[in-house]
Structures are given as structure tokens and as C-alpha cells.
Design an enzyme around this catalytic site. Sequence first.
Site, PDB file in Angstrom:
ATOM      1  N   HIS A  87       2.833   5.916  -2.796  1.00  0.00           N
ATOM      2  CA  HIS A  87       4.064   6.672  -3.073  1.00  0.00           C
ATOM      3  C   HIS A  87       4.436   6.929  -4.551  1.00  0.00           C
ATOM      4  O   HIS A  87       4.463   7.998  -5.376  1.00  0.00           O
ATOM      5  CB  HIS A  87       5.295   5.826  -2.638  1.00  0.00           C
ATOM      6  CG  HIS A  87       6.693   6.392  -3.055  1.00  0.00           C
ATOM      7  ND1 HIS A  87       7.419   7.428  -2.239  1.00  0.00           N
ATOM      8  CD2 HIS A  87       7.420   6.100  -4.062  1.00  0.00           C
ATOM      9  CE1 HIS A  87       8.305   7.822  -2.857  1.00  0.00           C
ATOM     10  NE2 HIS A  87       8.549   7.057  -3.725  1.00  0.00           N
ATOM     11  N   GLU A  88       4.147   5.769  -5.544  1.00  0.00           N
ATOM     12  CA  GLU A  88       4.247   5.957  -6.995  1.00  0.00           C
ATOM     13  C   GLU A  88       3.094   6.795  -7.508  1.00  0.00           C
ATOM     14  O   GLU A  88       3.088   7.573  -8.463  1.00  0.00           O
ATOM     15  CB  GLU A  88       4.159   4.519  -7.454  1.00  0.00           C
ATOM     16  CG  GLU A  88       5.217   3.475  -7.204  1.00  0.00           C
ATOM     17  CD  GLU A  88       6.612   4.139  -7.283  1.00  0.00           C
ATOM     18  OE1 GLU A  88       6.801   4.866  -8.287  1.00  0.00           O
ATOM     19  OE2 GLU A  88       7.593   3.815  -6.488  1.00  0.00           O
ATOM     20  N   THR A  99       0.782  -1.257   0.019  1.00  0.00           N
ATOM     21  CA  THR A  99       0.030   0.150   0.035  1.00  0.00           C
ATOM     22  C   THR A  99       0.801   1.304   0.017  1.00  0.00           C
ATOM     23  O   THR A  99       0.699   2.206  -0.530  1.00  0.00           O
ATOM     24  CB  THR A  99      -1.005   0.105   1.221  1.00  0.00           C
ATOM     25  OG1 THR A  99      -1.800  -1.187   1.130  1.00  0.00           O
ATOM     26  CG2 THR A  99      -1.805   1.134   1.157  1.00  0.00           C
ATOM     27  N   ASP A 118      11.093  12.208  -5.381  1.00  0.00           N
ATOM     28  CA  ASP A 118      11.428  11.506  -4.004  1.00  0.00           C
ATOM     29  C   ASP A 118      11.979  12.383  -3.064  1.00  0.00           C
ATOM     30  O   ASP A 118      12.655  13.574  -3.472  1.00  0.00           O
ATOM     31  CB  ASP A 118      12.395  10.552  -4.252  1.00  0.00           C
ATOM     32  CG  ASP A 118      11.959   9.177  -4.910  1.00  0.00           C
ATOM     33  OD1 ASP A 118      10.911   8.712  -4.505  1.00  0.00           O
ATOM     34  OD2 ASP A 118      12.675   8.660  -6.012  1.00  0.00           O
TER      35      ASP A 118
END
Length: 196
Positions: free
Chosen positions: A131-132, A126, A141
Site C-alpha cells: 500500500h505504501e 505485506t 488513498d
Amino acid sequence: MSLYTWLKTATVGAAVVLATASATTANAAPAPAAEPSASSAAAVVTLRYDDSRAGGWEAAIAAGVASWNANVDNVKLVEAAPGTRAEIVIVATTGWPQATLGPVRPGRQVRVELGSQAVSQGYDKTRIAAHELGHSLGLPDTKPGPCSQLMSGSSAGTACLNAIPNATEQARVESAYANGAASRFVTDGRTLVDAP
């Protein structure tokens, strides 16, 4: 007293009572927040995602989407109807997770690869999905970084389960899509690979 005079007097009296009551109420408690106007609702940018090639990641993607939708107001992620073009194409791969850096605009397209190599090394699915998706929404990032930063990615370690963008990350996405203005931002286009 004529009926006309009586009605006029009664109407004026009722207006005075209502005005007094309204003033008293206004002083006693703040007025409730106004409902969003139709123009502010129209400013929400809707981005469609296609996860039809991300077998095994469906629950993680749904949770990542829900996290973004719960934490930002002016962009919403929705699943694309079968056979329609999506702005965010999500696929499952065997490598490290990676994504095209946005912010993606309606009508444009970015790619998210949810790599099983990260899962086999102990990273949370998850968190990876959220994040992606953050990359697709324009966030780079922030490595190295703490678990409280969703965009710190793998640098937060395998024990990190946080899939919620922090206030700074939320504000950056809100800014990128402010007033429906995603079309003013050019998708960066770089592919960010999230290997440690």
C-alpha cells in the site's frame, strides 16, 4: 537442363511450397505475439528503493515489491545497491504507516515509513508495504474501500490480507509511467498517513 536452370526452377518451387505452407499455417492458427521491441523495453522506468533502515520489514517489502513488479509493466522496483541514491527510501518507525505521494520520478526521492503501530493493531505487514509503495507510485488513498482495493488501506479492516493492486490501480500506475514518461508528472509531495 543446365545446372543454372535446374537451380532456378528448384528455388522457385521451394518458394511456392514455403509460401503455401505459410499461408496454410497462418490460416490454421494465429501468429504468436511479437516480442517487445528494444524501444518498448527502454520505456520501462526503473525506480530504486532503499530498505536498509527498515529492519524487521524485509520480507514484507520484498513481497510488496514483487506484487507491484508482477502487476505493472512499465515501472519496475529494484533494490538500490548499498551506498547509491534511491528514489524510494523506506524506514521502520513506531507510528502509523505513511508515505510521500508520488509518482516519484527517477532522480527524485520519496519516503515510506512502515509504522509498527498498525502491526500492533493487527494489520498485515505485506499489505502495508504494498500500500505504501502504491503511494510512492502516485496512488492516493481510496478510503473507505473494500479489501479488493489495495489503496483502501486500513479501512478494509485487519482481516484484509490483499497486497495486490486491482485493475484500476494498476492502470493508474501504468498511465503515470507510460512510455517512460514519469518525468512529465510532478511528485505530489504530500505525506499521507494511513491511520484508521
